[in-house]
Scaffold this active site. Structure first.
Site, mmCIF file in Angstrom:
data_model
loop_
_atom_site.group_PDB
_atom_site.id
_atom_site.type_symbol
_atom_site.label_atom_id
_atom_site.label_comp_id
_atom_site.label_asym_id
_atom_site.label_seq_id
_atom_site.Cartn_x
_atom_site.Cartn_y
_atom_site.Cartn_z
ATOM 1 N N GLU A 53 0.832 -1.210 0.000
ATOM 2 C CA GLU A 53 0.000 0.000 0.000
ATOM 3 C C GLU A 53 0.863 1.256 0.000
ATOM 4 O O GLU A 53 0.671 2.174 -0.802
ATOM 5 C CB GLU A 53 -0.905 -0.033 1.231
ATOM 6 C CG GLU A 53 -1.396 1.284 1.750
ATOM 7 C CD GLU A 53 -1.634 1.246 3.252
ATOM 8 O OE1 GLU A 53 -0.906 1.921 4.006
ATOM 9 O OE2 GLU A 53 -2.566 0.531 3.681
ATOM 10 N N ASP A 110 -5.232 -4.055 -2.685
ATOM 11 C CA ASP A 110 -5.139 -2.602 -2.861
ATOM 12 C C ASP A 110 -3.708 -2.182 -3.169
ATOM 13 O O ASP A 110 -3.472 -1.322 -4.029
ATOM 14 C CB ASP A 110 -5.682 -1.855 -1.644
ATOM 15 C CG ASP A 110 -4.836 -2.004 -0.396
ATOM 16 O OD1 ASP A 110 -4.235 -3.082 -0.201
ATOM 17 O OD2 ASP A 110 -4.778 -1.056 0.407
#
Length: 331
Positions: A53, A110
Protein backbone atom coordinates in the site's frame (compact mmCIF):
# COMPACT_ATOMS: atom_id res chain seq x y z
CA UNK A 1 1.56 46.24 -25.14
CA UNK A 2 4.05 43.41 -25.66
CA UNK A 3 5.30 43.86 -22.09
CA UNK A 4 1.74 43.69 -20.78
CA UNK A 5 1.03 40.49 -22.68
CA UNK A 6 4.29 38.98 -21.43
CA UNK A 7 3.49 39.95 -17.85
CA UNK A 8 0.04 38.40 -18.14
CA UNK A 9 1.50 35.20 -19.52
CA UNK A 10 3.93 35.03 -16.60
CA UNK A 11 1.08 35.43 -14.11
CA UNK A 12 -0.98 32.72 -15.81
CA UNK A 13 1.99 30.37 -15.92
CA UNK A 14 2.66 31.03 -12.26
CA UNK A 15 -0.94 30.24 -11.33
CA UNK A 16 -0.96 27.04 -13.35
CA UNK A 17 2.28 25.83 -11.81
CA UNK A 18 1.49 26.86 -8.22
CA UNK A 19 -0.22 23.61 -7.08
CA UNK A 20 2.70 21.60 -8.43
CA UNK A 21 5.23 23.78 -6.61
CA UNK A 22 3.30 23.58 -3.35
CA UNK A 23 2.85 19.82 -3.67
CA UNK A 24 6.57 19.47 -4.32
CA UNK A 25 7.28 21.09 -0.96
CA UNK A 26 4.99 18.58 0.71
CA UNK A 27 6.51 15.76 -1.32
CA UNK A 28 10.01 16.67 -0.19
CA UNK A 29 8.78 16.67 3.40
CA UNK A 30 7.06 13.32 2.88
CA UNK A 31 10.21 11.78 1.40
CA UNK A 32 12.41 13.05 4.21
CA UNK A 33 10.10 11.47 6.77
CA UNK A 34 9.07 8.17 5.22
CA UNK A 35 11.22 7.22 2.21
CA UNK A 36 14.43 5.29 2.87
CA UNK A 37 17.47 5.62 0.60
CA UNK A 38 16.87 2.15 -0.84
CA UNK A 39 13.29 2.98 -1.93
CA UNK A 40 11.41 1.48 1.01
CA UNK A 41 8.51 3.50 2.45
CA UNK A 42 8.22 3.08 6.23
CA UNK A 43 5.04 3.03 8.27
CA UNK A 44 6.07 5.12 11.26
CA UNK A 45 2.81 4.36 13.04
CA UNK A 46 3.39 0.60 12.85
CA UNK A 47 6.95 -0.17 13.99
CA UNK A 48 8.50 0.98 10.70
CA UNK A 49 7.24 -1.95 8.67
CA UNK A 50 6.46 -1.45 4.99
CA UNK A 51 3.43 -2.39 2.92
CA UNK A 52 2.65 -2.61 -0.76
CA UNK A 53 0.00 0.00 0.00
CA UNK A 54 2.68 2.49 1.05
CA UNK A 55 4.89 1.70 -1.92
CA UNK A 56 1.96 2.33 -4.23
CA UNK A 57 0.92 5.53 -2.49
CA UNK A 58 4.40 7.02 -2.70
CA UNK A 59 4.93 5.88 -6.29
CA UNK A 60 1.76 7.79 -7.25
CA UNK A 61 3.07 10.84 -5.41
CA UNK A 62 6.42 10.62 -7.19
CA UNK A 63 4.76 10.55 -10.61
CA UNK A 64 2.57 13.54 -9.72
CA UNK A 65 5.69 15.47 -8.64
CA UNK A 66 7.75 14.44 -11.69
CA UNK A 67 10.29 12.71 -9.43
CA UNK A 68 11.46 9.84 -11.59
CA UNK A 69 14.53 9.05 -9.49
CA UNK A 70 12.44 8.41 -6.38
CA UNK A 71 9.86 6.51 -8.38
CA UNK A 72 12.49 4.20 -9.84
CA UNK A 73 14.08 3.55 -6.46
CA UNK A 74 10.71 2.56 -4.98
CA UNK A 75 9.80 0.40 -7.94
CA UNK A 76 13.18 -1.37 -7.89
CA UNK A 77 12.91 -2.09 -4.15
CA UNK A 78 9.31 -3.29 -4.48
CA UNK A 79 10.02 -5.57 -7.42
CA UNK A 80 13.21 -6.99 -5.92
CA UNK A 81 11.95 -7.46 -2.36
CA UNK A 82 8.22 -8.13 -2.52
CA UNK A 83 7.53 -9.69 -5.91
CA UNK A 84 5.93 -13.15 -5.80
CA UNK A 85 7.29 -14.73 -8.93
CA UNK A 86 4.65 -17.47 -8.84
CA UNK A 87 1.67 -15.15 -9.03
CA UNK A 88 3.10 -11.90 -10.38
CA UNK A 89 1.69 -10.08 -7.34
CA UNK A 90 3.47 -8.76 -4.24
CA UNK A 91 3.86 -9.89 -0.66
CA UNK A 92 1.86 -7.37 1.28
CA UNK A 93 4.07 -6.69 4.31
CA UNK A 94 7.78 -6.31 5.00
CA UNK A 95 9.15 -6.33 8.54
CA UNK A 96 12.84 -5.36 8.50
CA UNK A 97 13.60 -6.85 11.93
CA UNK A 98 11.91 -10.23 11.47
CA UNK A 99 13.94 -13.38 10.64
CA UNK A 100 11.83 -13.63 7.50
CA UNK A 101 10.84 -10.08 6.57
CA UNK A 102 8.03 -11.39 4.32
CA UNK A 103 6.73 -14.20 6.51
CA UNK A 104 3.15 -13.75 5.25
CA UNK A 105 3.18 -14.71 1.58
CA UNK A 106 -0.30 -13.37 0.87
CA UNK A 107 -0.84 -10.24 -1.19
CA UNK A 108 -3.06 -7.22 -0.56
CA UNK A 109 -5.09 -6.32 -3.61
CA UNK A 110 -5.14 -2.60 -2.86
CA UNK A 111 -1.34 -2.48 -2.79
CA UNK A 112 -1.12 -4.38 -6.06
CA UNK A 113 -3.68 -2.08 -7.68
CA UNK A 114 -1.88 1.05 -6.48
CA UNK A 115 1.49 -0.16 -7.77
CA UNK A 116 0.04 -1.08 -11.17
CA UNK A 117 -1.78 2.26 -11.40
CA UNK A 118 1.37 4.18 -10.52
CA UNK A 119 3.31 2.31 -13.21
CA UNK A 120 0.64 3.15 -15.77
CA UNK A 121 0.81 6.81 -14.81
CA UNK A 122 4.62 6.67 -14.97
CA UNK A 123 4.52 5.68 -18.64
CA UNK A 124 2.02 8.44 -19.35
CA UNK A 125 4.34 11.01 -17.79
CA UNK A 126 7.78 9.74 -18.82
CA UNK A 127 6.91 7.82 -21.99
CA UNK A 128 8.69 4.61 -21.09
CA UNK A 129 6.65 1.56 -22.19
CA UNK A 130 8.48 -0.66 -19.72
CA UNK A 131 6.35 0.89 -16.99
CA UNK A 132 3.04 0.17 -18.70
CA UNK A 133 4.16 -3.35 -19.61
CA UNK A 134 4.84 -4.01 -15.94
CA UNK A 135 1.48 -2.46 -15.06
CA UNK A 136 -0.33 -4.70 -17.54
CA UNK A 137 1.29 -7.82 -16.10
CA UNK A 138 0.26 -6.89 -12.56
CA UNK A 139 -3.27 -5.97 -13.62
CA UNK A 140 -3.67 -9.33 -15.35
CA UNK A 141 -2.34 -11.14 -12.28
CA UNK A 142 -4.86 -9.26 -10.13
CA UNK A 143 -7.68 -10.45 -12.37
CA UNK A 144 -6.41 -14.02 -12.23
CA UNK A 145 -5.84 -14.28 -8.49
CA UNK A 146 -8.01 -11.66 -6.78
CA UNK A 147 -11.16 -11.15 -8.85
CA UNK A 148 -14.05 -13.57 -8.36
CA UNK A 149 -17.74 -13.93 -9.07
CA UNK A 150 -19.66 -14.35 -5.84
CA UNK A 151 -23.32 -13.98 -4.92
CA UNK A 152 -24.05 -12.43 -8.30
CA UNK A 153 -21.31 -9.82 -8.03
CA UNK A 154 -17.88 -9.39 -9.57
CA UNK A 155 -15.70 -8.62 -6.56
CA UNK A 156 -12.07 -8.00 -5.71
CA UNK A 157 -10.94 -10.03 -2.71
CA UNK A 158 -8.57 -8.33 -0.24
CA UNK A 159 -5.98 -11.04 -0.87
CA UNK A 160 -5.58 -14.14 -3.00
CA UNK A 161 -6.09 -16.52 -0.08
CA UNK A 162 -8.06 -16.56 3.15
CA UNK A 163 -11.10 -14.46 2.24
CA UNK A 164 -13.43 -16.80 0.30
CA UNK A 165 -15.19 -19.00 2.86
CA UNK A 166 -17.53 -20.64 0.32
CA UNK A 167 -20.71 -19.61 2.16
CA UNK A 168 -19.45 -16.05 2.49
CA UNK A 169 -16.65 -13.77 1.33
CA UNK A 170 -14.86 -11.13 3.35
CA UNK A 171 -14.41 -7.80 1.59
CA UNK A 172 -12.58 -4.61 2.45
CA UNK A 173 -14.52 -1.84 0.70
CA UNK A 174 -11.60 0.57 1.14
CA UNK A 175 -9.81 -1.60 -1.43
CA UNK A 176 -12.35 -0.58 -4.09
CA UNK A 177 -10.03 1.87 -5.85
CA UNK A 178 -12.43 3.08 -8.51
CA UNK A 179 -10.15 5.60 -10.30
CA UNK A 180 -7.49 2.93 -10.75
CA UNK A 181 -10.03 0.41 -12.03
CA UNK A 182 -11.23 3.06 -14.48
CA UNK A 183 -7.66 3.60 -15.68
CA UNK A 184 -7.17 -0.14 -16.24
CA UNK A 185 -10.48 -0.27 -18.10
CA UNK A 186 -9.53 2.65 -20.33
CA UNK A 187 -6.23 0.96 -21.20
CA UNK A 188 -7.25 -2.67 -21.64
CA UNK A 189 -10.96 -2.37 -22.52
CA UNK A 190 -11.49 -5.56 -20.55
CA UNK A 191 -15.08 -5.83 -19.36
CA UNK A 192 -13.99 -7.15 -15.95
CA UNK A 193 -12.90 -3.68 -14.84
CA UNK A 194 -16.24 -2.14 -15.78
CA UNK A 195 -18.00 -4.97 -13.94
CA UNK A 196 -15.87 -4.36 -10.84
CA UNK A 197 -16.80 -0.69 -10.87
CA UNK A 198 -20.49 -1.41 -11.44
CA UNK A 199 -20.75 -4.08 -8.75
CA UNK A 200 -18.47 -2.23 -6.35
CA UNK A 201 -20.86 0.71 -6.44
CA UNK A 202 -23.86 -1.60 -5.97
CA UNK A 203 -22.25 -3.26 -2.96
CA UNK A 204 -21.21 0.03 -1.35
CA UNK A 205 -24.78 1.27 -1.68
CA UNK A 206 -25.89 -1.70 0.45
CA UNK A 207 -23.22 -1.17 3.13
CA UNK A 208 -24.47 1.15 5.82
CA UNK A 209 -25.46 0.39 9.39
CA UNK A 210 -26.36 1.99 12.66
CA UNK A 211 -26.93 5.66 13.34
CA UNK A 212 -24.18 6.68 10.93
CA UNK A 213 -25.32 4.52 7.99
CA UNK A 214 -21.64 4.01 7.12
CA UNK A 215 -19.78 0.91 5.90
CA UNK A 216 -17.43 -0.90 8.24
CA UNK A 217 -13.73 -1.50 7.62
CA UNK A 218 -14.41 -5.17 6.86
CA UNK A 219 -17.64 -6.56 5.41
CA UNK A 220 -19.02 -10.07 4.94
CA UNK A 221 -20.81 -10.80 1.66
CA UNK A 222 -23.12 -13.81 2.05
CA UNK A 223 -24.00 -16.24 -0.72
CA UNK A 224 -27.48 -14.74 -0.91
CA UNK A 225 -26.03 -11.31 -1.66
CA UNK A 226 -26.62 -9.75 1.76
CA UNK A 227 -23.87 -7.77 3.47
CA UNK A 228 -23.07 -7.45 7.17
CA UNK A 229 -20.11 -6.23 9.22
CA UNK A 230 -17.48 -9.00 9.20
CA UNK A 231 -17.44 -10.82 12.55
CA UNK A 232 -13.65 -11.15 12.70
CA UNK A 233 -13.18 -7.40 13.21
CA UNK A 234 -14.74 -4.74 15.41
CA UNK A 235 -17.78 -3.34 13.55
CA UNK A 236 -16.28 0.09 13.12
CA UNK A 237 -16.18 2.58 10.31
CA UNK A 238 -12.64 3.61 11.03
CA UNK A 239 -9.12 3.95 9.67
CA UNK A 240 -9.60 1.57 6.74
CA UNK A 241 -13.05 2.82 5.76
CA UNK A 242 -11.89 6.44 5.62
CA UNK A 243 -10.42 5.62 2.22
CA UNK A 244 -13.86 4.79 0.80
CA UNK A 245 -14.95 8.44 0.43
CA UNK A 246 -11.42 9.30 -0.71
CA UNK A 247 -11.53 6.91 -3.66
CA UNK A 248 -15.19 7.62 -4.45
CA UNK A 249 -14.50 11.37 -4.49
CA UNK A 250 -11.45 10.78 -6.67
CA UNK A 251 -13.57 8.78 -9.11
CA UNK A 252 -16.78 10.86 -9.04
CA UNK A 253 -17.12 13.90 -6.75
CA UNK A 254 -20.89 13.90 -7.39
CA UNK A 255 -21.41 10.23 -6.48
CA UNK A 256 -24.49 9.56 -4.30
CA UNK A 257 -22.28 7.11 -2.40
CA UNK A 258 -20.79 10.15 -0.64
CA UNK A 259 -24.17 11.18 0.81
CA UNK A 260 -24.05 9.10 4.04
CA UNK A 261 -20.50 10.26 4.76
CA UNK A 262 -21.45 13.89 4.34
CA UNK A 263 -24.60 13.48 6.40
CA UNK A 264 -22.73 11.84 9.29
CA UNK A 265 -19.75 14.18 9.34
CA UNK A 266 -21.85 17.32 9.05
CA UNK A 267 -23.60 16.46 12.30
CA UNK A 268 -20.41 17.61 13.99
CA UNK A 269 -18.24 20.68 13.95
CA UNK A 270 -15.22 19.99 11.75
CA UNK A 271 -12.73 19.72 14.60
CA UNK A 272 -15.15 17.78 16.81
CA UNK A 273 -15.79 14.93 14.34
CA UNK A 274 -15.25 11.51 15.95
CA UNK A 275 -12.38 9.53 14.41
CA UNK A 276 -14.53 6.38 14.17
CA UNK A 277 -17.96 5.02 14.96
CA UNK A 278 -19.10 1.53 15.96
CA UNK A 279 -22.08 0.85 13.72
CA UNK A 280 -23.51 -1.81 16.04
CA UNK A 281 -23.45 0.09 19.34
CA UNK A 282 -23.22 3.63 17.87
CA UNK A 283 -20.26 4.22 20.18
CA UNK A 284 -18.05 7.03 18.93
CA UNK A 285 -14.30 7.36 19.27
CA UNK A 286 -13.29 9.26 22.41
CA UNK A 287 -10.99 11.37 20.24
CA UNK A 288 -11.57 13.42 17.12
CA UNK A 289 -10.37 13.42 13.55
CA UNK A 290 -7.02 15.04 12.90
CA UNK A 291 -4.52 15.34 10.06
CA UNK A 292 -5.22 13.11 7.09
CA UNK A 293 -8.64 12.04 8.38
CA UNK A 294 -9.77 15.66 8.33
CA UNK A 295 -8.29 16.08 4.85
CA UNK A 296 -10.53 13.28 3.56
CA UNK A 297 -13.51 14.78 5.39
CA UNK A 298 -12.85 18.12 3.72
CA UNK A 299 -12.51 16.54 0.28
CA UNK A 300 -15.74 14.56 0.56
CA UNK A 301 -17.76 17.45 1.98
CA UNK A 302 -16.55 19.88 -0.65
CA UNK A 303 -14.53 22.10 1.66
CA UNK A 304 -11.79 24.22 0.06
CA UNK A 305 -8.49 22.35 -0.07
CA UNK A 306 -5.17 24.15 0.07
CA UNK A 307 -1.72 22.75 -0.42
CA UNK A 308 -0.92 19.70 1.74
CA UNK A 309 1.01 20.48 4.89
CA UNK A 310 3.00 17.58 6.35
CA UNK A 311 3.61 18.28 10.04
CA UNK A 312 5.62 16.59 12.76
CA UNK A 313 2.35 15.26 14.18
CA UNK A 314 1.57 13.32 11.00
CA UNK A 315 2.58 9.69 11.00
CA UNK A 316 2.92 7.78 7.73
CA UNK A 317 -0.81 7.16 7.30
CA UNK A 318 -1.95 10.66 8.14
CA UNK A 319 0.64 12.17 5.81
CA UNK A 320 -0.28 9.71 3.06
CA UNK A 321 -3.96 10.61 3.28
CA UNK A 322 -3.11 14.30 3.01
CA UNK A 323 -1.02 13.68 -0.11
CA UNK A 324 -3.65 11.39 -1.66
CA UNK A 325 -6.33 14.03 -1.12
CA UNK A 326 -4.14 16.46 -3.03
CA UNK A 327 -3.76 13.92 -5.86
CA UNK A 328 -7.52 13.39 -5.94
CA UNK A 329 -8.01 17.11 -6.45
CA UNK A 330 -5.80 16.98 -9.56
CA UNK A 331 -8.21 14.60 -11.27
Amino acid sequence: MVKQLFAGAVVIASLLSAPFVHASVAWESYKSRFLMADGRVVDTGNKNVSHTEGQGYAMLMAVANDDRASFDSMWRWTEKTLKDKKTGLFYWRYNPVAPDPVADKNNASDGDVLIAWALLKADQRWHDPRYSAASDAIANAIIEHNVDNFAGYVVMMPGASGFNHNSSMVLNPSYFIFPAWQAFSDRSHLVVWRNLMRDGEKLLAKMGWGESRLPTDWVALAADGSVTPAKEWAPRSSYDAIRIPLYVSWYNPQSPLLTPWRAWWQKFDRNQTPAWVNVTTNERAPYNMQGGLLAVRDLATGQPQGEPQITDQDDYYSASLKMLVWLAQQR
